[in-house]
Design a protein around this motif. Structure first.
Motif, PDB file in Angstrom:
ATOM      1  N   UNK A  37       0.826  -1.204   0.000  1.00 37.34           N
ATOM      2  CA  UNK A  37       0.000   0.000   0.000  1.00 37.34           C
ATOM      3  C   UNK A  37       0.863   1.258   0.000  1.00 37.34           C
ATOM      4  N   UNK A  38       0.274   2.346  -0.477  1.00 43.97           N
ATOM      5  CA  UNK A  38       0.994   3.613  -0.567  1.00 43.97           C
ATOM      6  C   UNK A  38       1.277   4.195   0.823  1.00 43.97           C
ATOM      7  N   UNK A  39       2.549   4.278   1.166  1.00 50.23           N
ATOM      8  CA  UNK A  39       3.009   4.979   2.370  1.00 50.23           C
ATOM      9  C   UNK A  39       2.377   4.473   3.668  1.00 50.23           C
ATOM     10  N   UNK A  89       9.211   7.583  10.250  1.00 49.58           N
ATOM     11  CA  UNK A  89       9.240   8.199   8.919  1.00 49.58           C
ATOM     12  C   UNK A  89       7.880   8.093   8.235  1.00 49.58           C
ATOM     13  N   UNK A  90       7.192   6.989   8.445  1.00 45.43           N
ATOM     14  CA  UNK A  90       5.870   6.840   7.848  1.00 45.43           C
ATOM     15  C   UNK A  90       4.886   7.849   8.422  1.00 45.43           C
ATOM     16  N   UNK A  91       5.039   8.176   9.683  1.00 43.61           N
ATOM     17  CA  UNK A  91       4.185   9.201  10.282  1.00 43.61           C
ATOM     18  C   UNK A  91       4.402  10.536   9.585  1.00 43.61           C
ATOM     19  N   UNK A  92       5.667  10.807   9.224  1.00 50.49           N
ATOM     20  CA  UNK A  92       5.965  12.030   8.489  1.00 50.49           C
ATOM     21  C   UNK A  92       5.306  12.038   7.119  1.00 50.49           C
ATOM     22  N   UNK A  95       1.638  12.725   7.545  1.00 53.18           N
ATOM     23  CA  UNK A  95       1.424  14.145   7.824  1.00 53.18           C
ATOM     24  C   UNK A  95       1.482  14.966   6.539  1.00 53.18           C
ATOM     25  N   UNK A  96       2.427  14.622   5.659  1.00 53.29           N
ATOM     26  CA  UNK A  96       2.551  15.328   4.382  1.00 53.29           C
ATOM     27  C   UNK A  96       1.308  15.126   3.533  1.00 53.29           C
ATOM     28  N   UNK A 164       0.843  19.556  -5.523  1.00 53.72           N
ATOM     29  CA  UNK A 164       2.055  18.743  -5.503  1.00 53.72           C
ATOM     30  C   UNK A 164       2.541  18.562  -4.072  1.00 53.72           C
ATOM     31  N   UNK A 165       2.550  17.325  -3.632  1.00 55.05           N
ATOM     32  CA  UNK A 165       3.012  17.032  -2.273  1.00 55.05           C
ATOM     33  C   UNK A 165       4.527  17.195  -2.184  1.00 55.05           C
ATOM     34  N   UNK A 166       4.993  17.511  -0.996  1.00 58.37           N
ATOM     35  CA  UNK A 166       6.430  17.636  -0.756  1.00 58.37           C
ATOM     36  C   UNK A 166       6.931  16.295  -0.227  1.00 58.37           C
TER      37      UNK A 166
END
Length: 275
Positions: A37-39, A89-92, A95-96, A164-166
């Motif tokens: 799954x994505x992220x 990192x996945x939490x970041x 959040x993005x 556009x996501x960062x």
């Protein structure tokens, strides 16, 4: 042997629950299945020991990142989903995605589609909010006739909702995967519409930062594309992967790939397969 190392569930943007996906894969004769799954690894985490019956389940993920201004996806296969740094990192990433969703909601609100973010969040039901959730809201409220129309008018490339996501860069996500004990595989390399020279530059850097695999088969590629990707795989000394990129039952993509499709490349699944 039938493998599938690229699939999605309702934990991201797929149409089947994790258990439904596993059941369908078993019916299709899949022997080694990765949920990517994505992220998020929520889909895999929900399954626990549900595979069984001759099918091996592999922890995976599809991470978004950037390289030279291009949005790239990298598969992480065989990861430790509970590795503390990886979880952080996945939490970041989540959040993005949420920040992006809020911006999309604000833009849609200004067009008169009030409450779009809240509605999309409800439709997401706890997973990361994506543009398809906004599209479903627009359809449900009668603002557009279909999901396709929602993207054509408001959410697709170049439209108001195309935020556009960062994302982190390529090297970062490869390091996250490696630190979690996984193997980084470049997903659907031909979907980025790069020139041959640019694609080779990307693969060169991918390998330099620790990438080890290339998705030779994604869905139903043409014989020409397969031959080209096998050639790249061998030239860059990467291990070959194969997956359906399954999201919903469709004629374009069904679960399961014949392992022979990547020959004569070295198979990435040799690392885990017990078949």
């Amino acid at each position: 042997m039938i493998v599938d190392l690229h699939t999605h569930t309702t934990a991201s943007d797929g149409g089947l629950s994790p258990l439904e996906l596993v059941q369908r894969a078993r019916e299709r004769g899949v022997q080694l299945l990765a949920i990517t799954d994505h992220d998020t690894v929520a889909g895999f985490a929900a399954l626990k020991d549900e595979a069984g019956a001759g099918m091996q389940l592999l922890a995976g993920i599809e991470l978004s990142c950037t390289w030279s201004g291009v949005n790239i996806h990298v598969l992480g296969l065989g990861i430790d989903t509970m590795a503390p740094a990886f979880v952080s990192e996945l939490e970041g990433q989540r959040s993005a995605r949420d920040s992006r969703a809020q911006l999309i909601g604000q833009r849609l609100d200004k067009l008169g589609f009030v409450g779009s973010y809240e509605a999309a969040a409800e439709l997401a039901a706890g997973r990361a909010i994506g543009r398809p959730d906004f599209a479903r809201f627009l359809v449900a409220e009668g603002h557009v006739s279909s999901m396709a129309a929602a993207f054509d008018k408001y959410l697709g490339s170049g439209k108001l909702g195309d935020i556009k996501a960062v994302w982190p860069d390529l090297g970062e996500v490869v390091s996250w995967i490696r630190d979690a004990g996984g193997v980084a595989v470049m997903a659907h390399p031909l979907q980025y519409k790069m020139t041959n020279a640019k694609l080779r530059r990307m693969l060169t850097e991918f390998k330099e930062v620790g990438g080890e695999g290339l998705e030779v088969c994604n869905g139903k590629p043409s014989n020409q594309d397969l031959a080209y990707l096998r050639q790249l795989c061998q030239q860059f000394e990467l291990e070959a992967s194969a997956g359906s990129d399954f999201h919903h039952p469709s004629s374009w993509s069904e679960l399961g790939c014949d392992a022979k499709i990547i020959a004569p490349c070295k198979a990435v699944w040799d690392r885990w397969s017990t078949q």
